[in-house]
Design an enzyme around this catalytic site. Structure first.
Site, PDB file in Angstrom:
ATOM      1  N   ASP A  14       0.854  -1.182   0.000  1.00  0.00           N
ATOM      2  CA  ASP A  14       0.000   0.000   0.000  1.00  0.00           C
ATOM      3  C   ASP A  14       0.894   1.237   0.000  1.00  0.00           C
ATOM      4  OD1 ASP A  14      -2.179   1.649   0.110  1.00  0.00           O
ATOM      5  OD2 ASP A  14      -2.759   1.152   2.160  1.00  0.00           O
ATOM      6  N   ASP A 108      -2.728   2.522  -6.232  1.00  0.00           N
ATOM      7  CA  ASP A 108      -1.729   2.592  -5.167  1.00  0.00           C
ATOM      8  C   ASP A 108      -1.658   1.386  -4.242  1.00  0.00           C
ATOM      9  OD1 ASP A 108      -4.211   3.157  -4.102  1.00  0.00           O
ATOM     10  OD2 ASP A 108      -3.469   4.623  -2.664  1.00  0.00           O
ATOM     11  N   GLU A 109      -2.343   0.306  -4.556  1.00  0.00           N
ATOM     12  CA  GLU A 109      -2.228  -0.880  -3.707  1.00  0.00           C
ATOM     13  C   GLU A 109      -2.487  -2.148  -4.507  1.00  0.00           C
ATOM     14  OE1 GLU A 109      -5.199  -1.604  -0.630  1.00  0.00           O
ATOM     15  OE2 GLU A 109      -6.468  -0.039  -1.477  1.00  0.00           O
TER      16      GLU A 109
END
Length: 360
Positions: A14, A108-109
């Site tokens: 993350d 983003d993860e």
């Protein structure tokens, strides 16, 4: 009887305050300052906040007005999604140096299954550390990681040592970890469910574990079985590289509230054009059209219609949206409109995962 599958090595990566961190990386003048990506002092909703802003209670999904009230020195930055996608591709390229079993959750993860990996490294903990170091050196951003035997525990663990940290929950630590966990930190247990659990005397994983499957099913329906199993460390969902898109959407928050359907139609045509472009780029069509309306008091309403054939054309989308718009009268002026298409023509792809047992 279902048991914990201790053979898997799952990493959840993350990025730390991704959108805000990209803006601070690209603009040195913003570094160390409280910034919010998206929204404005008067309009819109915050998409992301820097850690400097989070100290003042600024977070994603709150209004720009509230964010500025919480943090008078807050700097608003217009989002640059093309730039975020560019950075995200570099990060995902690093992931694929280690495994092809990468399941993106957003820009983003992502989940990585490193049970078998391209480096031949049996330690998922060391792999996570190496991946995070490479992201910092090659991209310039920090990331946090959670490592465990399944996606559920890895997801929770990645939040423990943020920012720029990681946490490993070994197979023999899974049950104690979950038993001590506050119920509000269970992934998938939202604010409403948390309050309901509090009313039932459930505040920790241990208290959740004490409830029978029948009890949880009675109070939480189909989700009851999910809660019953995950608190026992049982979550066998595979990391799916070809994650299927379930819906495609486009929306817009207006500088001035709209009170006339005529003005709304003008904006909906622009939104439909943007949606059509996204659908054609991904070669996707759908059957269910949904109109999203957010009023000036921030209350939200959705209206949906399913047609018997797949559509992706702006004209057909707009035709159905018009019908939904006039379905009932507006209760107030409108600050946001959105259109989404679901019930898509995407097909589920199955990935066979061979799992071997290694030491964590």
């Amino acid at each position: 009887m279902l048991e914990i599958n201790s053979n898997r090595k799952i990493i959840h990566i993350d990025m730390d305050a991704f959108y805000a961190s990209v803006e601070q990386m690209d603009n040195p003048e913003l570094r160390g300052k409280p910034i919010a990506v998206g929204g404005s002092e008067n309009r819109g909703v915050v998409a992301a906040a820097s850690y400097e802003a989070r100290k003042f209670g600024v977070r994603s999904a709150i209004s720009g007005v509230m964010a500025k009230k919480n943090c008078p020195d807050l700097i608003f930055v217009r989002p640059r999604f093309d730039r975020y996608k560019e950075i995200s591709k570099k990060i995902h390229a690093i992931f694929h140096d280690y495994t092809d079993l990468v399941e993106p959750l957003s820009l983003d993860e992502a989940y990585l299954d490193v049970t078998q990996n391209k480096k031949g490294n049996p330690s998922a903990t060391l792999l996570a550390k190496e991946i995070r170091t490479r992201i910092l050196n090659e991209v310039g951003l920090t990331a946090s990681a959670g490592i465990s035997v399944n996606k559920f525990v890895a997801k929770i663990a990645s939040d423990y040592n943020k920012p720029n940290g990681q946490k490993t929950v070994n197979p023999d630590e899974v049950l104690p970890f979950l038993e001590e966990l506050p119920i509000r930190k269970f992934y998938g247990v939202g604010k409403v469910t948390t309050e309901k659990m509090y009313q039932l005397g459930i505040f920790t994983g241990l208290e959740l574990k004490s409830k029978s499957l029948e009890f949880l099913s009675t109070h939480f329906g189909k989700s009851g079985a999910f809660y019953y199993h995950v608190v026992r460390g049982i979550h066998n969902s595979e990391v799916k590289p070809d994650r299927i898109t379930k819906s495609v959407a486009a929306e817009h928050t207006f500088d001035t509230n709209l009170s006339s359907e005529i003005f709304m139609l003008e904006q909906l045509e622009k939104i439909a054009t943007s949606l059509e472009r996204r659908l054609k780029k991904q070669n996707i069509a759908g059957k269910t059209v949904t109109l999203k309306i957010k009023y000036s008091d921030f209350s939200q309403q959705t209206r949906s219609k399913t047609v018997p054939y797949f559509i992706a054309d702006k004209g057909l989308i707009l035709e159905n949206v018009k019908e939904l718009l006039y379905q009932e009268r507006m209760k107030d002026s409108v600050r946001l409109l959105g259109i989404s298409l679901s019930n898509l023509n995407t097909e589920q792809k199955k990935t066979v995962v061979v799992q071997l047992q290694f030491a964590f």
